[in-house]
Design an enzyme around this catalytic site. Structure first.
Site, PDB file in Angstrom:
ATOM      1  N   GLU A 192      44.668  31.672  47.491  1.00  0.00           N
ATOM      2  CA  GLU A 192      43.466  31.528  48.327  1.00  0.00           C
ATOM      3  C   GLU A 192      43.014  30.077  48.497  1.00  0.00           C
ATOM      4  O   GLU A 192      41.835  29.755  48.334  1.00  0.00           O
ATOM      5  CB  GLU A 192      42.339  32.402  47.757  1.00  0.00           C
ATOM      6  N   ASP A 242      47.420  34.424  50.029  1.00  0.00           N
ATOM      7  CA  ASP A 242      46.063  34.323  50.601  1.00  0.00           C
ATOM      8  C   ASP A 242      45.673  35.609  51.308  1.00  0.00           C
ATOM      9  O   ASP A 242      46.523  36.423  51.643  1.00  0.00           O
ATOM     10  CB  ASP A 242      45.961  33.142  51.567  1.00  0.00           C
ATOM     11  N   GLU A 310      48.937  42.473  48.148  1.00  0.00           N
ATOM     12  CA  GLU A 310      47.747  43.163  47.597  1.00  0.00           C
ATOM     13  C   GLU A 310      47.242  44.225  48.575  1.00  0.00           C
ATOM     14  O   GLU A 310      46.043  44.324  48.854  1.00  0.00           O
ATOM     15  CB  GLU A 310      46.637  42.149  47.320  1.00  0.00           C
TER      16      GLU A 310
HETATM   17  O1  G3I Z   1      36.054  42.415  31.955  1.00  0.00           O
HETATM   18  C1  G3I Z   1      34.673  42.337  32.334  1.00  0.00           C
HETATM   19  C2  G3I Z   1      33.841  43.276  31.485  1.00  0.00           C
HETATM   20  O2  G3I Z   1      33.901  42.847  30.150  1.00  0.00           O
HETATM   21  C3  G3I Z   1      32.398  43.260  32.011  1.00  0.00           C
HETATM   22  O3  G3I Z   1      31.646  44.190  31.302  1.00  0.00           O
HETATM   23  C4  G3I Z   1      32.368  43.625  33.486  1.00  0.00           C
HETATM   24  C5  G3I Z   1      30.956  43.536  34.056  1.00  0.00           C
HETATM   25  O4  G3I Z   1      30.969  43.230  35.431  1.00  0.00           O
HETATM   26  O5  G3I Z   1      33.188  42.696  34.193  1.00  0.00           O
HETATM   27  C6  G3I Z   1      34.545  42.743  33.772  1.00  0.00           C
HETATM   28  O6  G3I Z   1      35.262  41.803  34.542  1.00  0.00           O
HETATM   29  C7  G3I Z   1      35.505  42.143  35.882  1.00  0.00           C
HETATM   30  C8  G3I Z   1      37.003  42.087  36.111  1.00  0.00           C
HETATM   31  O7  G3I Z   1      37.307  42.307  37.479  1.00  0.00           O
HETATM   32  C9  G3I Z   1      37.784  43.113  35.279  1.00  0.00           C
HETATM   33  O8  G3I Z   1      37.421  44.384  35.656  1.00  0.00           O
HETATM   34  C10 G3I Z   1      34.809  41.153  36.774  1.00  0.00           C
HETATM   35  O9  G3I Z   1      33.411  41.305  36.679  1.00  0.00           O
HETATM   36  C11 G3I Z   1      35.242  41.335  38.210  1.00  0.00           C
HETATM   37  O10 G3I Z   1      34.721  40.287  38.999  1.00  0.00           O
HETATM   38  C12 G3I Z   1      36.747  41.309  38.304  1.00  0.00           C
HETATM   39  O11 G3I Z   1      37.101  41.580  39.641  1.00  0.00           O
HETATM   40  C13 G3I Z   1      38.432  41.269  39.978  1.00  0.00           C
HETATM   41  C14 G3I Z   1      38.425  40.246  41.112  1.00  0.00           C
HETATM   42  O12 G3I Z   1      39.762  40.000  41.522  1.00  0.00           O
HETATM   43  C15 G3I Z   1      37.807  38.934  40.673  1.00  0.00           C
HETATM   44  O13 G3I Z   1      37.808  38.015  41.713  1.00  0.00           O
HETATM   45  C16 G3I Z   1      39.114  42.549  40.455  1.00  0.00           C
HETATM   46  O14 G3I Z   1      39.234  43.453  39.351  1.00  0.00           O
HETATM   47  C17 G3I Z   1      40.489  42.231  41.015  1.00  0.00           C
HETATM   48  O15 G3I Z   1      41.023  43.378  41.629  1.00  0.00           O
HETATM   49  C18 G3I Z   1      40.363  41.130  42.077  1.00  0.00           C
HETATM   50  O16 G3I Z   1      41.636  40.822  42.550  1.00  0.00           O
HETATM   51  C19 G3I Z   1      41.662  39.868  43.592  1.00  0.00           C
HETATM   52  C20 G3I Z   1      42.981  39.140  43.483  1.00  0.00           C
HETATM   53  O17 G3I Z   1      43.099  38.573  42.202  1.00  0.00           O
HETATM   54  C21 G3I Z   1      43.074  38.048  44.555  1.00  0.00           C
HETATM   55  N1  G3I Z   1      42.856  38.584  45.863  1.00  0.00           N
HETATM   56  C22 G3I Z   1      41.671  39.392  46.032  1.00  0.00           C
HETATM   57  C23 G3I Z   1      41.628  40.500  44.995  1.00  0.00           C
HETATM   58  C24 G3I Z   1      40.443  41.401  45.215  1.00  0.00           C
HETATM   59  O18 G3I Z   1      39.242  40.691  45.042  1.00  0.00           O
END
Ligand code: G3I
Length: 403
Positions: A192, A242, A310
């Site tokens: 990205e 991206d 993705e």
């Molecule tokens: O692990 C913590 C947990 O301890 C906490 O209690 C909870 C509370 O919000 O958060 C948990 O972490 C989260 C993590 O996913 C694991 O589940 C984060 O808040 C959350 O922001 C994170 O989101 C991920 C996101 O990337 C972050 O930018 C998504 O799972 C994941 O699917 C997403 O993947 C991205 C790719 O890497 C890049 N392209 C876009 C794609 C979708 O956004």
């Protein structure tokens, strides 16, 4: 005729692009390999739906086997999905997919949350699973602006120097890629890096490293990331990944111009990852045009490759926070869009551009698109691992195209 289409495309791109905020040069765009998607193919009499109801039923045809002539098919997982080999998720993923990527556990904040303290527990488990199954493994991601700890960018409370940031970035890449050399097949080296309006994303990476080599662009952290990854694993496939490349012309053009410049400078980029977080209203004509724009990178590097990295298909428009019922009408729209998409992906594969399609999740229940109070339905398998219409439809597309 082809030249005329190219000329018209170039003019259209130029006109639309000059109206936008970010203005990379468009003088070297053009070319077309378009042909319309034929939605009216008759159903193949060869293909019969089985009685299978669940994704892991013995009679459910395997997705990756169905598409083996064109591309590998994969999904994003978390290591806790691997704990129980008898679980529906383990049975499903090993039956339908032959490429895997970790959804979060190989990102910078998971691997090196604090400087010098690497945690490889999850990645080791992932690699062990890859060795057991013989699947292709993707590493996501070595360098990103998100889920990247702030310590990379600060030095005793002050902005870190370009040298220090680059050194930290290289140490991270070397430590991770060296450890999994020959085991992780493909790396999303940077993720990205193009901004939403086109041009380079104004991330800490760009702000700190900038135009380090003084050649007039700020691709330097990207260049160094790819060069370092290549030094560590000469055989790994190195991808620049991206989102919205299939839907935003500005992003596609900016990506084209950035990669073109870097390829011409000898930076070892093997291909582009189209994340493909799409929706049921995604415009296939725009997708086709953007693939054509980026396909012109083959003029510089003939084996330049595309991957879909993705894939998911939201039933909501971006920014819509209201929950909706998953009605028959929405299911039909989604099924039709999945058909159009997989017909397009097969064409891209047959033209030699694409060899991997990876979903971002497994079932409707296992997707980042689910929000509190807004369930989503983006995948081919339903919440209870039931086989959805769109699953049968993409298999139908595979059978229709089997020669
Ligand atoms: O692990 C913590 C947990 O301890 C906490 O209690 C909870 C509370 O919000 O958060 C948990 O972490 C989260 C993590 O996913 C694991 O589940 C984060 O808040 C959350 O922001 C994170 O989101 C991920 C996101 O990337 C972050 O930018 C998504 O799972 C994941 O699917 C997403 O993947 C991205 C790719 O890497 C890049 N392209 C876009 C794609 C979708 O956004």
């Amino acid at each position: 005729m082809k030249r005329l289409i190219s000329l018209l495309l170039a003019i259209a791109l130029l006109l639309s692009f000059t109206a936008c905020e970010a203005k990379p040069k468009t003088d070297d765009l053009g070319g077309s390999n378009s042909s319309d998607v034929d939605n009216k193919k008759p159903s193949s009499s060869k293909f019969k739906r089985t009685d299978a109801e669940l994704s892991y039923d013995e009679d459910a045809p395997s997705l990756y086997e169905a598409f083996a002539d064109w591309f590998e098919v994969g999904c994003a997982i978390n290591t806790w999905n691997l704990n129980d080999k008898n679980s529906p998720e383990y049975q499903t993923i090993t039956k339908h997919f032959n490429v895997f990527v970790l959804e979060n556990e190989s990102k910078q904040d998971a691997v090196q949350r604090t400087e010098g303290n690497f945690n490889f527990d999850a990645m080791d488990k992932f690699v062990e699973f890859g060795e057991e199954t013989g699947a292709t493994l993707r590493g996501h991601t070595l360098v990103w602006h998100s889920q990247c700890p702030d310590w990379f960018f600060f030095d005793n409370g002050k902005e870190a120097s370009a040298e220090l940031v680059l050194e930290r970035m290289k140490t991270h890449i070397r430590t991770v890629v060296d450890r999994y050399k020959g085991k992780i097949d493909t790396w999303d080296v940077v993720n990205e890096v193009i901004g939403d309006g086109g041009g380079l994303r104004d991330s800490y990476w760009v702000q700190r490293v900038g135009d380090y080599d003084g050649d007039g662009d700020k691709y330097d952290f990207i260049e160094q990331a790819f060069i370092t990854a290549r030094e560590c694993d000469p055989d790994a496939r190195l991808i620049i990944n991206d989102y919205s490349l299939e839907s935003s012309e500005q992003k596609a053009i900016s990506m084209y111009l950035a990669v073109k410049k870097m390829l011409n400078d000898g930076v070892p980029i093997d291909g582009i990852g189209f994340q493909m977080h799409i929706g049921i209203n995604t415009d296939m004509d725009v997708m086709r045009r953007n693939f054509e724009i980026l396909g012109q990178l083959r003029d510089i590097k003939p084996d330049f490759i595309f991957e879909v990295t993705e894939l998911d298909m939201s039933v909501y428009n971006w920014g819509d926070n209201n929950a909706t019922e998953y009605t028959k009408d929405i299911r039909n729209q989604q099924t039709q869009k999945y058909r159009e998409l997989f017909e397009f992906l097969i064409e891209q594969s047959e033209a030699g551009y694409l060899d991997s399609v990876v979903f971002w999740g497994m079932s409707d229940n296992h997707s980042w698109l689910n929000k509190d109070n807004q369930p989503n339905y983006p995948m081919l398998f339903a919440r209870e691992w039931k086989l959805k219409d769109c699953y049968w439809e993409v298999l139908e597309v595979a059978h229709e195209n089997t020669k």
